[in-house]
Structures are given as C-alpha cells and as structure tokens.
Design an enzyme around this catalytic site. Structure first.
Site, PDB file in Angstrom:
ATOM      1  N   LEU A  63       0.849  -1.192   0.000  1.00  0.00           N
ATOM      2  CA  LEU A  63       0.000   0.000   0.000  1.00  0.00           C
ATOM      3  C   LEU A  63       0.885   1.242   0.000  1.00  0.00           C
ATOM      4  O   LEU A  63       1.980   1.238   0.565  1.00  0.00           O
ATOM      5  CB  LEU A  63      -0.903   0.017   1.239  1.00  0.00           C
ATOM      6  CG  LEU A  63      -1.866  -1.154   1.437  1.00  0.00           C
ATOM      7  CD1 LEU A  63      -2.637  -0.987   2.746  1.00  0.00           C
ATOM      8  CD2 LEU A  63      -2.829  -1.287   0.260  1.00  0.00           C
ATOM      9  N   ASP A  64       0.396   2.313  -0.611  1.00  0.00           N
ATOM     10  CA  ASP A  64       1.109   3.577  -0.565  1.00  0.00           C
ATOM     11  C   ASP A  64       1.216   4.065   0.878  1.00  0.00           C
ATOM     12  O   ASP A  64       0.438   3.671   1.750  1.00  0.00           O
ATOM     13  CB  ASP A  64       0.383   4.639  -1.398  1.00  0.00           C
ATOM     14  CG  ASP A  64       0.358   4.293  -2.877  1.00  0.00           C
ATOM     15  OD1 ASP A  64       1.276   3.593  -3.337  1.00  0.00           O
ATOM     16  OD2 ASP A  64      -0.583   4.728  -3.570  1.00  0.00           O
ATOM     17  N   ARG A  65       2.150   4.951   1.108  1.00  0.00           N
ATOM     18  CA  ARG A  65       2.418   5.461   2.457  1.00  0.00           C
ATOM     19  C   ARG A  65       1.149   5.954   3.150  1.00  0.00           C
ATOM     20  O   ARG A  65       0.916   5.682   4.331  1.00  0.00           O
ATOM     21  CB  ARG A  65       3.446   6.588   2.375  1.00  0.00           C
ATOM     22  CG  ARG A  65       3.732   7.268   3.707  1.00  0.00           C
ATOM     23  CD  ARG A  65       4.815   8.304   3.578  1.00  0.00           C
ATOM     24  NE  ARG A  65       5.168   8.858   4.877  1.00  0.00           N
ATOM     25  CZ  ARG A  65       6.377   9.300   5.191  1.00  0.00           C
ATOM     26  NH1 ARG A  65       7.356   9.244   4.309  1.00  0.00           N
ATOM     27  NH2 ARG A  65       6.618   9.796   6.390  1.00  0.00           N
ATOM     28  N   THR A  71      -2.051   5.378   2.221  1.00  0.00           N
ATOM     29  CA  THR A  71      -3.223   4.507   2.109  1.00  0.00           C
ATOM     30  C   THR A  71      -3.290   3.634   3.353  1.00  0.00           C
ATOM     31  O   THR A  71      -2.296   2.999   3.723  1.00  0.00           O
ATOM     32  CB  THR A  71      -3.136   3.627   0.850  1.00  0.00           C
ATOM     33  OG1 THR A  71      -3.117   4.466  -0.308  1.00  0.00           O
ATOM     34  CG2 THR A  71      -4.330   2.687   0.768  1.00  0.00           C
ATOM     35  N   ARG A 118      -5.861   5.813  -7.696  1.00  0.00           N
ATOM     36  CA  ARG A 118      -5.714   7.277  -7.719  1.00  0.00           C
ATOM     37  C   ARG A 118      -5.712   7.808  -9.151  1.00  0.00           C
ATOM     38  O   ARG A 118      -6.345   8.825  -9.450  1.00  0.00           O
ATOM     39  CB  ARG A 118      -4.433   7.654  -6.983  1.00  0.00           C
ATOM     40  CG  ARG A 118      -4.454   7.232  -5.512  1.00  0.00           C
ATOM     41  CD  ARG A 118      -3.070   7.123  -4.906  1.00  0.00           C
ATOM     42  NE  ARG A 118      -2.413   8.431  -4.847  1.00  0.00           N
ATOM     43  CZ  ARG A 118      -1.141   8.581  -4.483  1.00  0.00           C
ATOM     44  NH1 ARG A 118      -0.392   7.519  -4.179  1.00  0.00           N
ATOM     45  NH2 ARG A 118      -0.617   9.793  -4.442  1.00  0.00           N
TER      46      ARG A 118
END
Length: 317
Positions: free
Chosen positions: A132-134, A136, A254
C-alpha cells in the site's frame, strides 16, 4: 524454528517438482529448497524429477534464513489482525511507508514488524504481498516464509486474492462502472503515473458508489434521476466509493479515479485538495484469499478510518 509442510498426492504425477508447482512453488523457490532445504518423498530424500504415485506424501523442510540485517527493528505501532505460522494480516495506519527507502529507514511497517518478530524470536524476512502507498490505510498481507510468499504471490497473479477498497472521490461519481485504461509513468516524473494508451500496462478498476454527501445533482430536462451518468459532477460534493481491482498497477485507483473526473481528495500527487483530509482518502477495506498452506478461505475487513469518516461528514459504514 523450522517450518515443515506436508502434501498428499491424490493422483499420479510425472515429477515431484511439477506437483509442487501446482501448489504455488515457483522455479526459484524449488531451487532454493533443493540447495538449502530438503524435499522428502514418503520420508526419504528425493529429487524433484521423481515420479509420484497416488497416496505418496511429499514433505518440504524449509531452509532457515537469518533475519534481514538491512531492516532495523524499531518499536512502532502495529495493528496485527491475524497471525499464524505462515503469514500476518496487518491493518496499516496512515503516514507509514511499507518498506525502507531513501529518507525512510526507521519509520516503516517493515521496521515495526522486524521489532515485533525480534521480541518474539520469530525469524524475520520481509515479504509484503499487497503493498500500500504510504498514506493509504488498511489491510495488507505479509508472508512469514519463502513458501507462503511464493504461494501468495502466485495467488495474487491469478487474482485469487480479492481486494476491496473504500475511497472518497470528489463530486458525484456514477452509480457503478469499470475503468479499463492502461497506466504508465507520467513523462518527466519519477513518481507520478497517468493513463497512457500507447505505452501503459493494462489496468482494470471496478467501482460502485455507496453514498453521496453534498449538493443535489442538477439534472437537465428529460434526464432520468437514476441514470448512471450525471451532467453536473457537483465538485463540492463527495462520494463514498467501493473499488475492486483486477490488476495492481502503481497508483491505479488514484490515477483511474482522476481519469474518471473524480480524483481522491487529499492526494498530493493527483488532487492536492487538503480542505477536509490531509492524505489521499483511500482505505484497504476487505481482503479475502486462500491460505497458502491449508487452502482455507480467509476473510478480513477493516472499518472506514475516522479521518475519512469526518471528511465524508457522515458515519454510514
């Protein structure tokens, strides 16, 4: 602690290696096990090219790995929602990178997990399956050993790991739909992505609007209110959206939601609107997948975080 896995051959197989590949063992994993571990057929060491007969039992003894010395153990808040001999399921918070990178050496989920394992004398090598992105939040899977990592990665490629996200999206999102648009790097940027019809990789996103908060849509004459498309996107409003992925491209949700015309608020790359939330409003809400060893279907869910609830101005989930 050595991990020992056992399998029973229900039918005849031309080779032990071929049988194990059907269990998710990659060629690389088989090479490592042959070199550093052990494969047994009916209790005796065997070669991977040996034939299997119905009822034969295959035992795999995994090689023991030293804990990764490149990941510094750091005591960090971790919400572990499930753990067994083969995997973790973790509910990640916001502002936490998953793995160390430039400028992030001691503040990542990997650092926190390394500390957790060190305190419990659990061998630690970092295998994150669905990154996961930072910013998220939500559920992700970390494998504990080489085999579970291989099997879960194979399951991810075969779309056997079902992922549902909750997102806030600007405006009134259509009731439901599919975004099928390839994603590639944005020219001139090392980080950002975009829809790229010439050079992008295939990317498919399914979305469904769950709720809407904001001004009523302004419909033109002869427009059916329940129609999937609305002429007025009501950018002052906000939609709560359920999103499922067929593919897992970097920044896929996104980028696709921006392409649809409904970017996520708080997204510093694609929609830096921080009026109501200070991060991209995206949450890994549900995971369902077969256990890498037992095959049992595991299912987990995580509720909408408080910051997303506040930004949506209602508590519908």
């Amino acid at each position: 602690m050595e991990r020992v896995l056992e399998y029973a051959a229900a039918g005849e197989w031309s080779s032990v290696g071929g049988f194990l590949k059907t269990k998710g063992y990659s060629r690389h994993v088989l090479t490592v096990i042959k070199r550093d571990g052990k494969i047994l057929r009916n209790g005796s060491p065997c070669y991977t090219n040996e034939r299997l007969l119905p009822g034969d039992r295959v035992t795999v003894r995994l090689p023991l790995f030293e804990a990764s010395k490149k990941i510094l153990p750091v005591k960090l808040p971790l919400k572990i929602v499930y753990e067994d001999e083969d995997l973790f399921v973790i509910d990640k918070g916001a502002d936490m990178p998953v793995h160390p990178s430039f400028g992030n050496h001691e503040n990542t989920l990997a650092n926190g997990l390394a500390w957790y394992c060190q305190e419990r004398a659990i061998p630690f090598v970092f295998y994150c399956i669905n990154r996961l992105d930072r910013d998220t939040t939500g559920l992700l899977i970390c494998a504990k050993n080489l085999i579970s990592a291989s099997v879960l990665s194979d399951a991810l490629q075969k779309r056997q790991i079902h992922r549902e996200y909750l997102a806030l999206a600007s405006g009134l999102v259509p009731k439901e739909g599919i975004i099928d648009a390839p994603i590639g790097r944005l020219p001139g940027s090392a980080l950002a992505r975009c829809v790229d019809w010439e050079n992008g990789e295939p990317a498919v996103t399914h979305y469904r609007r769950l709720a809407y908060q904001g001004p009523a849509p302004a419909l033109r004459a002869n427009t059916v209110p329940e129609a999937n498309e609305f002429p007025d996107k009501n950018e002052d409003g906000c939609s709560l959206v359920s999103i499922c992925l067929e593919t897992g491209r970097t920044h896929q949700i996104r980028v696709h939601m921006k392409y649809l015309g409904h970017p996520l608020p708080g997204d510093f790359l694609y929609n830096p609107d921080f009026r109501n939330i200070r991060r991209q409003a995206l949450h890994s809400h549900r995971l369902e997948f077969p256990h890498p060893v037992t095959g049992e279907i595991l299912s987990f869910s995580s509720p909408l975080p408080e910051d997303m609830q506040r930004a949506f101005q209602t508590r519908t989930m």
